[in-house]
Design an enzyme around this catalytic site. Structure first.
Site, short mmCIF file in Angstrom:
data_model
loop_
_atom_site.label_atom_id
_atom_site.label_comp_id
_atom_site.label_asym_id
_atom_site.label_seq_id
_atom_site.Cartn_x
_atom_site.Cartn_y
_atom_site.Cartn_z
N ALA A 122 0.84 -1.20 0.00
CA ALA A 122 0.00 0.00 0.00
C ALA A 122 0.87 1.24 0.00
O ALA A 122 1.90 1.29 0.66
CB ALA A 122 -0.91 0.02 1.23
N ASP A 123 0.45 2.24 -0.77
CA ASP A 123 1.08 3.55 -0.70
C ASP A 123 0.41 4.41 0.35
O ASP A 123 1.05 5.25 0.97
CB ASP A 123 1.02 4.23 -2.07
N ARG A 124 -0.90 4.19 0.54
CA ARG A 124 -1.62 4.88 1.61
C ARG A 124 -2.91 4.13 1.90
O ARG A 124 -3.58 3.65 1.00
CB ARG A 124 -1.95 6.32 1.22
#
Length: 254
Positions: A122-124
């Site tokens: 995940a990036d965010r």
């Protein structure tokens, strides 16, 4: 810096162990707990993207360390090919049983060979659990849902963003058209494979809705859906992690 490196590796290995537990428990519930796991991932989430062990790829490493990994499938991850360039390299380098497949083969793979779990990075992660990650992750989650394959997100608590209400509030970067229309041929040279003049749309990320995610795996454990809802208590996990870190600092300062 050494302390930060050590902490990142520690967190990654904890994610790996919690993620391996989650995958194996889901297999037991499905009546497949007596064999190794077939796991599908996208992009690169290993030691080339982190300080050492990796997040989603760390889960795969942990399964292998337990003798419970049958095969890791890596999507090539177009258009920038992080899966074929990086994840495939790490699988071979570590001697893990791995197979590279095109992004468009994910549905056929689940249908024909069977996949026990998808595990992605995940990036965010927004406050409700909506997750921004490399483009193609959302499509993979939909395919997994159709085939009854649990879809896990592996991310450290530093990636959890309780200040962003949902995925709708995450700004998605759009990348240059050359990444989509050209291929690198070495020596800094690119070969164009798409006709000149064609317009492109090349978002770097997409957002997977929280309802398609079976669990968010962090170094503190695996978050499951809030009772009766499709959301996750990201704020609660974030606050608990902050309180724990604060207590550690007080102890060190005492």
């Amino acid at each position: 810096e050494e302390a930060m490196l050590a902490e990142d590796v520690r967190a990654n290995k904890a994610i790996g162990e919690h993620g391996a537990d989650a995958v194996l428990k889901s297999m037991e519930r499905a009546g497949r707990g007596d064999r190794g796991a077939r796991v599908l991932t996208i992009c690169n989430t290993g030691s080339l993207a982190t300080a050492g062990w990796g997040t989603a790829l760390g889960v795969i490493r942990s399964l292998h360390a337990r003798g419970r990994l049958e095969r890791a499938y890596a999507l090539e991850t177009r258009p920038y090919n992080q899966g074929s360039r990086l994840t495939a390299f790490e699988l071979v380098e570590d001697g893990l049983p791995g197979t590279l497949v095109c992004d468009s083969m994910a549905a056929a793979l689940m249908q024909r060979r069977g996949v026990d779990a998808c595990i992605v990075g995940a990036d965010r992660v927004a406050a409700n659990g909506d997750t921004a990650n490399k483009i193609g992750t959302y499509a993979l989650s939909i395919i997994a849902k159709h085939h009854g394959v649990p879809f896990f997100v592996a991310a450290p608590t530093t990636t959890l963003d309780s200040g962003t209400r949902s995925g709708a509030d995450i700004t998605i970067e759009e990348r240059p058209s050359d990444e989509l229309c050209c291929i690198d041929v070495g020596g800094g040279q690119r070969h164009r494979i798409a006709v000149q003049g064609i317009e492109t749309w090349n978002p770097a990320f997409d957002v997977t809705p929280c309802g398609l995610i079976a669990g968010v795996v962090t170094e503190r454990g695996t978050l499951e859906h809030v009772d009766g809802k499709e959301t996750f208590d990201i704020a609660g996990c974030k606050n608990a992690a902050a309180a724990e870190e604060s207590a550690k600092r007080r102890k060190l300062g005492a």
